[in-house]
Design an enzyme around this catalytic site. Structure first.
Site, PDB file in Angstrom:
ATOM      1  N   ASP A  21      32.346  44.276  37.463  1.00  0.00           N
ATOM      2  CA  ASP A  21      32.725  44.824  38.623  1.00  0.00           C
ATOM      3  C   ASP A  21      34.061  45.893  38.929  1.00  0.00           C
ATOM      4  O   ASP A  21      34.916  45.573  37.993  1.00  0.00           O
ATOM      5  CB  ASP A  21      32.863  43.633  39.704  1.00  0.00           C
ATOM      6  CG  ASP A  21      33.652  42.631  39.056  1.00  0.00           C
ATOM      7  OD1 ASP A  21      33.922  42.630  37.836  1.00  0.00           O
ATOM      8  OD2 ASP A  21      34.319  41.736  39.661  1.00  0.00           O
ATOM      9  N   GLU A  25      33.706  39.396  38.208  1.00  0.00           N
ATOM     10  CA  GLU A  25      34.466  38.646  37.267  1.00  0.00           C
ATOM     11  C   GLU A  25      35.962  38.685  38.343  1.00  0.00           C
ATOM     12  O   GLU A  25      36.716  37.666  38.372  1.00  0.00           O
ATOM     13  CB  GLU A  25      34.946  39.271  36.132  1.00  0.00           C
ATOM     14  CG  GLU A  25      36.015  38.629  35.425  1.00  0.00           C
ATOM     15  CD  GLU A  25      37.353  38.766  35.682  1.00  0.00           C
ATOM     16  OE1 GLU A  25      38.517  38.086  35.614  1.00  0.00           O
ATOM     17  OE2 GLU A  25      37.907  39.747  36.079  1.00  0.00           O
ATOM     18  N   GLU A  26      36.088  39.630  39.126  1.00  0.00           N
ATOM     19  CA  GLU A  26      37.307  39.755  40.018  1.00  0.00           C
ATOM     20  C   GLU A  26      37.229  38.886  41.231  1.00  0.00           C
ATOM     21  O   GLU A  26      38.134  38.634  42.068  1.00  0.00           O
ATOM     22  CB  GLU A  26      37.306  41.020  40.559  1.00  0.00           C
ATOM     23  CG  GLU A  26      37.704  42.223  39.476  1.00  0.00           C
ATOM     24  CD  GLU A  26      38.942  42.106  38.814  1.00  0.00           C
ATOM     25  OE1 GLU A  26      39.948  41.125  39.065  1.00  0.00           O
ATOM     26  OE2 GLU A  26      39.253  42.969  37.782  1.00  0.00           O
TER      27      GLU A  26
END
Length: 435
Positions: free
Chosen positions: A99, A165-166
């Protein structure tokens, strides 16, 4: 006779390792231009968390071209591929995140991002401002090399391309936690997992590692303090949640400075948001505090949890107020914990590939990574790969998550070689054919 046989075996093994290294290096040289091209494409067309649809399609198309078994739609947009050597051995997982971030790019690059996306109901610019484009490109490169070297493998390789992941958008779930819940470490069951994160602050050509806690657990919290509203001219008629909040904020800082053995238990307690009141002459009914806790070992994490509850209640009681603590708030990440035995086992591989002088024992950091969810289930090793051009001083290198963020293409070949050699060496040691 035994010594002669042993010496002959060691010599044979050493020659086999050298030949394998040479083959990896040759293939890495050959695929580097593709890795750079993939990185440029992925950088130019980033997508936000849980929205990596075109990114996933791009990756899956390449993995299918290698003849791999490919699964899409994992944890919404994730891609997982399996390379089966056809021989018994361990299952090694390699992971990259996919991402981008809602950040406007300010770099003057031919492949700079002009993309936009939707975040919190608003149209926002999107940029790979943390290097996930390089992570994907390097893992694609490793997949290509390992497929070419299938005859050297014993076991299976699972390539994990992970979304979000963020952090997932508000109201959604995503990332490594959901991938694990959906069974990414099963069928086939993963024995070990490796990952790299590019660093804009570390020189190209270096790999940094830390055994044990290498990145912090993250635990967001919210405190709602309930008092009694009154006119600002008559504070004695109030139960003031603002002064209660002030005392609470200061007291929370003493958890780290006075309750933890800071030489062993580094931690952070940060209040990042305060909301309460709307006029200068009104003491409000309520104040809300929102913040984050970062810890690097389980003992410290448990202590901060206990101390937070104790201090919030004690201070509220002392002021005649009440308070509600929500901990964790809406998500939390475990400690990114590098299994010490695995780290020690694989360190010679990293030193051989990067060079001892370029393999750096680093201090842990209080940033967080959801790679930690994999490491809760299986032994894992997560390291930093240098991406800073050698002619740029560290203090001048743009930080991660900023519009100026930049890492150099030349750092990726080492990452491809590291991922590939970690896989090969682990399989060589742990396969049923290992001597």
């Amino acid at each position: 006779m035994f010594r002669i046989a042993l010496a002959a075996f060691v010599t044979f093994s050493s020659c086999a390792v050298l030949a394998q290294n040479s083959q990896v290096d040759t293939l890495a040289d050959k695929i580097e231009s593709d890795v750079i091209s993939w990185r440029h494409h992925l950088h130019q067309y980033p997508e936000l968390s849980n929205r990596e649809f075109k990114t996933a399609e791009y990756i899956a198309t390449y993995l299918r071209s290698l003849g791999l078994e490919v699964q899409t739609g994992v944890a919404k947009t994730g891609v997982v591929a399996v390379l089966d050597s056809g021989r018994p051995g361990p299952v090694v997982a390699l992971r990259a995140d996919m991402d981008g971030l809602p950040v406007p790019e300010e770099n003057d690059l031919p492949w700079r991002s002009e993309e936009v996306g939707e975040y919190n109901g608003n149209e926002v610019p999107v940029m790979h401002a943390c290097g996930h484009d390089t992570h994907m490109a390097m893992l694609m490169g490793a997949a290509g090399i390992l497929t070419d070297m299938k005859d050297k493998l014993s076991g299976k390789v699972k390539f994990i391309f992970q979304p979000a992941e963020e952090g997932a958008p508000p109201g959604e779930k995503g990332g490594a936690e959901i991938m694990v819940k959906e069974g990414v470490l099963e069928n086939p069951k993963v024995d070990v997992i490796f990952g790299l994160h590019i660093s804009a602050n570390n020189d190209v050509g270096t790999v940094s590692y830390n055994p044990g806690g290498t990145m912090a657990a993250v635990d967001p919290f919210k405190i709602v303090i309930h008092g009694k509203q009154a006119h600002g001219a008559y504070p004695w008629k109030s139960v003031d949640p603002i002064t209660t909040a002030a005392q609470m904020i200061m007291s929370l800082q003493t958890i780290v400075s006075r309750e933890l053995k800071i030489i062993d238990d580094a931690a952070v307690v940060t209040v990042g948001s305060i909301h309460g009141g709307n006029r200068s002459n009104i003491i409000p009914n309520e104040v809300e505090l929102v913040g984050t806790i970062r810890t690097l070992n389980h003992k410290a994490r448990e202590h901060v949890y206990e101390a937070m509850a104790r201090k919030v209640k004690g201070i509220a009681d002392s002021m005649g107020a009440t308070a509600e603590l929500t901990l964790p708030l809406d998500y939390n990440y475990p400690i990114t914990y590098n299994d010490p035995s695995l780290t020690a086992e694989m360190l010679p591989t990293v030193e051989r590939v990067a060079g001892k002088e370029n393999t750096i024992l680093a201090k842990p950091v209080t940033g967080a990574e959801d790679f930690s969810f994999y490491q809760e289930k299986v032994p894992g090793l997560f390291m930093w790969l240098g991406g800073k051009p050698l002619d740029v001083p560290a203090e001048d290198s743009p930080a991660h998550h900023t519009p100026e963020f930049y890492v150099d293409d030349s750092g990726m070949k080492l990452g491809v070689r590291v991922l590939t050699n970690l896989t090969l060496d682990y399989m060589d040691t742990h396969s049923s054919n290992a001597q």
